[in-house]
Write a protein that holds these residues in place. Structure first.
Motif, PDB file in Angstrom:
ATOM      1  N   UNK A 268       0.810  -1.100  -0.126  1.00  0.00           N
ATOM      2  CA  UNK A 268       0.086   0.085  -0.195  1.00  0.00           C
ATOM      3  C   UNK A 268       0.777   1.271   0.070  1.00  0.00           C
ATOM      4  N   UNK A 269       1.742   1.415   0.783  1.00  0.00           N
ATOM      5  CA  UNK A 269       2.997   2.586   0.952  1.00  0.00           C
ATOM      6  C   UNK A 269       3.144   2.821  -0.540  1.00  0.00           C
ATOM      7  N   UNK A 270       3.421   1.818  -1.176  1.00  0.00           N
ATOM      8  CA  UNK A 270       4.126   2.326  -2.376  1.00  0.00           C
ATOM      9  C   UNK A 270       3.408   2.684  -3.479  1.00  0.00           C
ATOM     10  N   UNK A 271       2.015   2.663  -3.175  1.00  0.00           N
ATOM     11  CA  UNK A 271       0.964   2.877  -4.181  1.00  0.00           C
ATOM     12  C   UNK A 271       0.691   4.503  -4.287  1.00  0.00           C
ATOM     13  N   UNK A 272       1.355   5.116  -3.240  1.00  0.00           N
ATOM     14  CA  UNK A 272       0.768   6.475  -3.328  1.00  0.00           C
ATOM     15  C   UNK A 272       0.840   7.398  -4.538  1.00  0.00           C
ATOM     16  N   UNK A 273       2.019   7.169  -5.144  1.00  0.00           N
ATOM     17  CA  UNK A 273       2.346   8.171  -6.306  1.00  0.00           C
ATOM     18  C   UNK A 273       1.932   7.350  -7.696  1.00  0.00           C
ATOM     19  N   UNK A 274       1.138   6.387  -7.268  1.00  0.00           N
ATOM     20  CA  UNK A 274       0.903   5.429  -8.775  1.00  0.00           C
ATOM     21  C   UNK A 274       0.235   6.342  -9.730  1.00  0.00           C
ATOM     22  N   UNK A 275      -0.924   7.066  -9.328  1.00  0.00           N
ATOM     23  CA  UNK A 275      -1.656   7.472 -10.264  1.00  0.00           C
ATOM     24  C   UNK A 275      -1.237   8.953 -10.792  1.00  0.00           C
ATOM     25  N   UNK A 276      -0.695   9.632 -10.111  1.00  0.00           N
ATOM     26  CA  UNK A 276       0.192  11.059 -10.393  1.00  0.00           C
ATOM     27  C   UNK A 276       1.186  10.561 -11.535  1.00  0.00           C
ATOM     28  N   UNK A 277       1.868   9.642 -11.198  1.00  0.00           N
ATOM     29  CA  UNK A 277       2.957   9.347 -12.151  1.00  0.00           C
ATOM     30  C   UNK A 277       2.587   8.726 -13.323  1.00  0.00           C
ATOM     31  N   UNK A 278       1.695   7.898 -13.274  1.00  0.00           N
ATOM     32  CA  UNK A 278       0.903   7.330 -14.695  1.00  0.00           C
ATOM     33  C   UNK A 278       0.830   8.651 -15.283  1.00  0.00           C
TER      34      UNK A 278
END
Lengths: 347, 347, 347, 347
Positions: free
Chosen positions: D218-228
């Motif tokens: 979970x902690x790694x997913x924070x930036x997923x949407x903005x980076x995509x």
């Protein structure tokens, strides 16, 4: 009569002497030296708490590093539209953060307000992931128009920032001048007022080249050392940065140097403000005077050897009469008086 | 009655069919296929000259790549303050360029002017290396307010850009709609008008996901292929991007699809403009209608099943009545008529 | 008996004095000062031609800037597998270039050869755009194993580089030591041997903190000033960098300082080489001795107060006996003799 | 007889049909559609837990995004020296992470081992902040030599990684082939074996262009949407990515497609292995055969119309006889038999 910039100033004699004193034999490289250790304690005393820090040679480096700790590369940094970080650092914040956006916000007399900040967000509301999330509020102290935030103003701004989940950075290239101006303590103008990271300048106020990045939020400090290193800002002979800053902070030298600069600026400001046709752009609260001087007056002053720059910035109406006068730790009071005498004769 | 966005539209049947037709047996990967070769010729025919190009799946990728070719990481990209690249691409231009700054410039009805651009520079004059050099002018065609630059307007802007040593990029997410609107050719609206790089969209106008980045300036094309690859935008099965675009450009399909969308928008615009209390924010020249609808009217329309969004942007006065209506290649004329009928009944 | 690093050394007295002499009154900021102007001429004299340059405080900054000028972000930099830029600069080259890859190449005694370079390319041949194109060859002079490239060796390597369309960078953190060692001129060891960009160090050889980035290829210099600024490496009070380097170069001070260091290293090397159980890892051609000392000998030396580090690097067989001894401009000959005396007694 | 690459394969008919079925009317853009919602559930079923995910068009995008979540820009990613991410993605990982270093580690038959990893660290031990900290272990499944890690091998590697504070990424461009090969479940080959992020490919196994990035931490997913989004990898018409993947995962289509490919590869491998002069480079455990074919045999096969590539990679001895044969979901068994028949005739 050089009022061009505090960057043109020499090194304060105490600091120059400290470099010589530090030059005794070998010392461990990269911050393992004794002076750096002593600076750690000295900082704790001045700021009334331990803090993470990095020593660098320029304010742009301190600001860039600070923002890279506080914002992911996809974030927006809210700052005054006339702030140095967005106008005159050649894109250092963008480089260090890896592409964050600096959003310039209007504000009178160089100061941001909660209303101004909120209006900017309302005009372009959050819309993830399309709109870059606001991640940082960066404040300049003293401001780019020579004014100073009070601790109360800072607390109001940082409370709002916290409500928006923003980290707060302070560009304190002229932090010493603000401390002297407000009479508040270093702690009261920084972490006690909600500041998370402080770029604490010394170069404009008497150092050769020495700036501190202070990080008050433990979680933000994790990347500090590796980011400083990869930016090429970790000195091998760090003792010579530490020596400057140690002397700067010992015996309140930093405050005495800034007090001198502020006094000269206030004298300039008061002496000019009464002249016909002269108006201040903003109150003189630190070591910079932003003032409108009629063209003939400017000509007379320059003709007599005075040096100073015209001033333009986003948010200020275009004007040919606006100039900036900067004083510093070594500004000669006689130069100030001579400048005022010419001005009085020439209006 | 879905007027929310042209991104909600389906694939045009001809393009869907082309995907099936392209699915015969093996084909060389990464652009070595026959359809890509045919697209090369087709582009030369449509644009009346050979050009460098890359096929990608999104407009943000095309824009980001374009700007990374046109600007060093320390440059400033001048664009409209309401432009998609600075407001809603999540920082893609900053990422692709490695930290360039997007400078939002005001301009009425979504359009930049030479006066507006020059004023922005005058307010913050070049000062190397402190001020990031202006390196690119980016224009959106059709604009973010549904207006369209004429070839003459473009030529005026690009001549000024050239005088400032700026490269010129066009974000043509709705380029087809602009071509139809002006009656000018693809060449006249791009390189003949001084455009160096064109993001030529197809997704909003009937493709599944297909955008072209066209580079008309040979010197700018050098980094195109490696930058596309490192961004993860080189498709292994590129034939399926080429197939979409080939069909899109063949037999003027792209113009027919855009003409349909423009017609529906014009009909909407004309039908609404005469109603009491309704005013257009900007002339409807492409497939988007920006219009002020009184709150009760909005309520009635939404109550009847219509979908559309309120609209806010920097440079526009805050307003609760401003909405955006978007048409597309598959917008049903009956939906437009039904929408207008409800509107007429509800005012 | 501190042989830990030349980074632990003090400032040479002449250079410290130059800082004091430079501290007279105001001076234009950011390189507009007189000392920088004089340095320009001095560099032209030393290098026998005009060149572009930047003054920075660290070698990592000079190297990072150099590589960012020489390579696009999608390029590969060929360097020795034990080179400082890839092993110990915390990723500075990757940061400055925006993501270039450093490809470590094997080579005996710290030196790259054409055969070794070609073999690395053959093992992973060019395949655009999948394989990052090789764009730069970076050589360290003196090398990371204390050896020195001759002008002929450099010319052979740079001729090959040119045949591969590579730019050539030299990391000259210990360039002075190499000049003294070879007897060649600064020009012969740099641009006359095909070097395009030189990181010319002074910090390890007596400066407080001062490094020069020299760019001999005009086309590569375009981004130098803006990249230096955005990295936070443009000093406001640049006169204090210029003063160090001016004094360093005047009257051959740099060569005298390096000659002293080299002499002490050679004395160390010769004194140790004859001892039983002691073997050199590489010939001592500059100011570093890489030598295998049996564990009891190391213990005896450390017990007597000597400071030095064990040494590991990719390409060297794992070994507990390998150590590095570094001398510098202020190494006391008596320390060398004392060290050797203990060594002789202890084997 | 095309054994060049699984990238040359067509779309599986079921997936092509799904695109048509998805093309009904309007659908919310950017992932708000119903198919994306259904895919969420489907993924939870296949992986036996909820997970964060992003849909993208290429494996390089998935890998780059994954690494940017798992490593700060100053980190090192440990990977096999022959891994696709470091050799053939054009620097995508470096771009997405903002400058992380990919450290290639040797390992026989395409596999990393704890011993090999530890040896690489011992040869260049941690030395903060000079040495970039190791932050990620990236494993390829199936490997670049057509072998497959068992769940036990993965668990051993990820336990070691955790002891070193490394996150673990799996490049699963051919994950389906590995699942079929091992008989383990998707969960057993990923998060249950300690994988934090999985690039789960579909393009090589029958999709048009569709890859999943799955984030189990979970902690790694924070930036997923903005980076995509900032990478230009968020599709406006995401329903057409979701449709592909939904069909891919429904009714075990993905496993059936991969089983076909694996079977053809095994048949090829077995048929060749017995021929005189032919030796396998590595066991054939997925859909790729790495095999040494004598030059005359290669000539005969190519003369008969077979397509395949020679193979070179760091870590493999230079050889002119090594080739790669790739099968895929649409490889015709008759082509395999024909190929083997020619081979048998030609030795």
């Amino acid at each position: 009569m050089n009022f061009a910039s505090d960057n043109t100033a020499p090194i304060a004699p105490e600091i120059l002497a400290a470099l010589g004193a530090a030059n005794e034999g070998s010392a461990p490289a990269y911050g393992g030296d004794e002076l750096t250790a002593r600076l750690t304690s000295q900082l704790e005393a001045v700021f009334e708490r331990p803090c993470h820090f990095a020593l660098v040679a320029t304010g742009s480096a301190a600001n860039g590093l600070a923002l890279s700790l506080a914002s992911p590369p996809y974030g927006q940094v809210l700052c005054h539209e006339a702030s140095h970080i967005t106008l005159e650092e050649g894109g250092a914040p963008e480089f260090y953060t890896g592409g964050a956006k600096l959003a310039g916000i209007p504000g009178t007399q160089g100061k941001l307000t909660v209303d101004g900040l909120q209006a900017a967000i309302d005009a372009h509301p959050p819309l993830p992931p399309h709109v870059m999330p606001r991640t940082v509020l960066s404040l300049t102290q003293a401001t780019e128009l020579g004014t100073v935030y009070t601790p109360e103003e800072l607390s109001t701004l940082t409370a709002w920032a916290r409500s928006q989940a923003l980290k707060v950075h302070m560009d304190g290239a002229r932090f010493a001048n603000a401390v002297v101006s407000t009479g508040a303590s270093a702690a009261e103008l920084s972490w006690k007022a909600g500041i998370d990271l402080l770029s604490f300048g010394a170069t404009k106020n008497g150092a050769l080249a020495a700036e501190l990045l202070l990080v008050f939020d433990d979680a933000l400090a994790e990347g500090l050392a590796p980011r400083q290193k990869r930016a090429g800002h970790l000195w091998s002979k760090q003792r010579f940065l530490a020596a400057q800053l140690l002397t700067y902070l010992e015996d309140d030298l930093w405050l005495r140097l800034a007090a001198h600069a502020n006094t000269q600026a206030r004298r300039l400001s008061e002496g000019l403000a009464d002249l016909p046709g002269v108006t201040l752009e903003a109150p003189t609260e630190a070591n910079e005077v932003f003032v409108h001087l009629p063209a003939p007056l400017q000509e007379a002053l320059r003709g007599a050897g005075a040096t100073f720059y015209p001033w333009h910035a986003p948010g200020l109406a275009p004007s040919e009469t606006r100039v900036r006068l900067v004083t510093h730790h070594a500004t000669a009071p006689e130069d100030v008086e001579a400048f005022l005498a010419i001005a009085q004769k020439s209006v």
